[in-house]
Design a protein around this motif. Structure first.
Motif, PDB file in Angstrom:
ATOM      1  N   PHE A 192       0.835  -1.204   0.000  1.00 32.82           N
ATOM      2  CA  PHE A 192       0.000   0.000   0.000  1.00 32.82           C
ATOM      3  C   PHE A 192       0.868   1.251   0.000  1.00 32.82           C
ATOM      4  O   PHE A 192       2.001   1.237   0.478  1.00 32.82           O
ATOM      5  N   SER A 240      -0.989   4.599   0.510  1.00 35.99           N
ATOM      6  CA  SER A 240      -1.694   5.609   1.305  1.00 35.99           C
ATOM      7  C   SER A 240      -1.524   5.323   2.791  1.00 35.99           C
ATOM      8  O   SER A 240      -1.329   4.181   3.206  1.00 35.99           O
ATOM      9  N   GLY A 250      -0.946   1.348  -9.553  1.00 35.98           N
ATOM     10  CA  GLY A 250      -0.800   2.388  -8.552  1.00 35.98           C
ATOM     11  C   GLY A 250       0.414   3.244  -8.862  1.00 35.98           C
ATOM     12  O   GLY A 250       1.427   2.741  -9.364  1.00 35.98           O
ATOM     13  N   ASP A 292       3.669   1.969  -6.818  1.00 40.25           N
ATOM     14  CA  ASP A 292       3.853   0.524  -6.739  1.00 40.25           C
ATOM     15  C   ASP A 292       5.353   0.242  -6.727  1.00 40.25           C
ATOM     16  O   ASP A 292       6.060   0.524  -7.704  1.00 40.25           O
ATOM     17  N   ASP A 349      -1.795   7.777  -5.190  1.00 39.89           N
ATOM     18  CA  ASP A 349      -1.687   7.349  -3.793  1.00 39.89           C
ATOM     19  C   ASP A 349      -2.014   5.866  -3.640  1.00 39.89           C
ATOM     20  O   ASP A 349      -2.749   5.462  -2.748  1.00 39.89           O
ATOM     21  N   ALA A 350      -1.449   5.069  -4.526  1.00 44.46           N
ATOM     22  CA  ALA A 350      -1.766   3.637  -4.534  1.00 44.46           C
ATOM     23  C   ALA A 350      -0.493   2.820  -4.698  1.00 44.46           C
ATOM     24  O   ALA A 350       0.441   3.213  -5.404  1.00 44.46           O
ATOM     25  N   VAL A 378      -3.435  -2.365  -5.431  1.00 44.01           N
ATOM     26  CA  VAL A 378      -4.330  -1.239  -5.736  1.00 44.01           C
ATOM     27  C   VAL A 378      -5.792  -1.663  -5.694  1.00 44.01           C
ATOM     28  O   VAL A 378      -6.670  -0.877  -5.329  1.00 44.01           O
ATOM     29  N   GLU A 427      -6.592  -1.402  -2.067  1.00 45.74           N
ATOM     30  CA  GLU A 427      -6.357  -0.080  -1.493  1.00 45.74           C
ATOM     31  C   GLU A 427      -7.353   0.956  -2.019  1.00 45.74           C
ATOM     32  O   GLU A 427      -7.848   1.795  -1.261  1.00 45.74           O
ATOM     33  N   HIS A 428      -7.648   0.897  -3.319  1.00 44.11           N
ATOM     34  CA  HIS A 428      -8.605   1.813  -3.955  1.00 44.11           C
ATOM     35  C   HIS A 428      -9.580   0.993  -4.795  1.00 44.11           C
ATOM     36  O   HIS A 428      -9.571   1.063  -6.030  1.00 44.11           O
TER      37      HIS A 428
END
Length: 386
Positions: A268, A270, A322, A325, A350-351, A355, A358-359
């Motif tokens: 991650f 974020s 991301g 990454d 922000d990934a 991802v 995370e998003h």
């Protein structure tokens, strides 16, 4: 003498791997000053008990790979009478999904549950297949882990595994192939070996946080000296650790804090990731035995499937990563899009590497758009109301 040498190499690797762990370890050390170990253990148990992630299950099935390895998959069928019009409208607008099968391939040290959020969003709306790659999740352990004479794991072999799953779980009808990290490489390997399958049946492809090659150049966010040291010793270290799997697994449990910090750093980007999501990822990675980690790792250095991307030239393609990454940097996704000029390139701010956890909304929205572009939503669809 050989065993002694292996463990001596493992000792020398400590400094190099220590560079890799330094950033995460510093954060863990600060945490230890303020939070007792027993409190952290209780928090993990609470997250394991309460975490809602990874519990989705479908109709189970099993395919058999060419070497006899049993590959576990699950199918979520379309639910035509389900009260899901609201979700359908949010994902597909006014049109009904066509009878396409969306096949999800997961990454290294993960399992099919890594697609939890996308599976939940599409559940009942389109037919989906989620499978565990060999030696991961509920699939059988490949022959390459049985001894030194086993055939080494290869990305090409994983492509053939995917073909076996398709033959068993989706033998006919249009396909959308979705792959994350190693799963994306598996999709490329399928294309390299079965171009006629891509031509005849595949209507869309999503490549998430993956690479077409040159993984030996990835820095993992480390300074050059640290990267070079890790590259020199890591294959030998992993072989040594894999040969002492039981001992190493005990060590992993004893150093859970450090591993948790490393997993978070490389999964991650974020700072406000849901702790339950972070723990969910940690559990998946923890569940991958060290001998499996060791057996698969060398395959990535050999991976080169840039030429195979040509099979996707006439198809709708989503290339997503991301922006931070550290495992398969977004520059690798940009390189894929450069070879497929008509692909939709999405770099999620922000990934990190995971991802899709995370998003999840960003990934799910882009997948829904891909299904529309792939023609999985027919022109004559109608709006369903609650």
């Amino acid at each position: 003498m050989g065993e002694s040498s292996s463990w001596r190499r493992a000792g020398f690797a400590g400094a190099a791997i220590g560079v890799l762990a330094a950033g995460a370890a510093a954060g863990v050390a600060v945490e230890r000053l303020t939070v007792g170990r027993s409190v952290r253990q209780k928090a993990r148990l609470a997250l394991d008990a309460a975490g809602p992630y990874g519990g989705l299950r479908g109709a189970p099935g099993r395919a058999r790979a060419e070497d006899g390895t049993v590959l576990y998959y699950e199918v979520d069928e379309v639910e035509p009478n389900a009260p899901s019009a609201g979700r359908r409208r949010r994902l597909f607008g006014r049109k009904e999904p066509a009878p396409v099968t969306v096949v999800f391939s997961h990454g290294y040290c993960l399992n099919q549950d890594s697609w939890h959020f996308q599976r939940a969003a599409l559940r009942g709306l389109v037919r989906t297949v989620h499978w565990d790659q060999r030696s991961h999740g509920r699939s059988g352990e490949g022959a390459s882990q049985t001894g030194p004479d086993g055939v080494p794991v290869s990305i090409d072999g994983l492509g053939r595994d995917l073909k076996a799953v398709l033959d068993a779980a989706a033998p006919e009808g249009p396909l959308v192939l979705v792959g994350h990290s190693m799963g994306g490489m598996t999709v490329m390997a399928l294309a390299a070996q079965y171009p006629e399958l891509i031509r005849d049946r595949v209507v869309g492809v999503a490549l998430v946080g993956t690479s077409a090659g040159q993984l030996g150049e990835v820095s993992y966010g480390l300074p050059l000296a640290g990267v070079n040291a890790v590259r020199r010793v890591l294959p030998g270290v992993l072989r040594a650790l894999g040969s002492q799997a039981e001992l190493v697994e005990r060590g992993r449990r004893a150093t859970a804090d450090l591993f948790a910090g490393l997993i978070k750093k490389y999964s991650f980007a974020s700072k406000d990731v849901d702790p339950a999501v972070a723990r969910f990822a940690e559990r998946m990675i923890e569940s991958t035995p060290i001998d499996v980690v060791a057996a698969f790792y060398p395959a990535f250095a050999e991976h080169d499937k840039a030429a195979a991307l040509a099979a996707f030239e006439e198809l709708p393609v989503l290339a997503l990563a991301g922006d931070n990454d550290l495992v398969t940097p977004s520059s690798h996704t940009e390189a894929i899009a450069g070879l497929l000029p008509d692909a939709e390139l999405v770099i999620v701010p922000d990934a990190g590497h995971l991802v899709m956890l995370e998003h999840p909304e960003a990934v799910t929205d882009r997948l829904a758009d891909l299904l529309v572009r792939a023609g999985a939503v027919p022109a004559g669809g109608t709006l369903h109301r609650d």
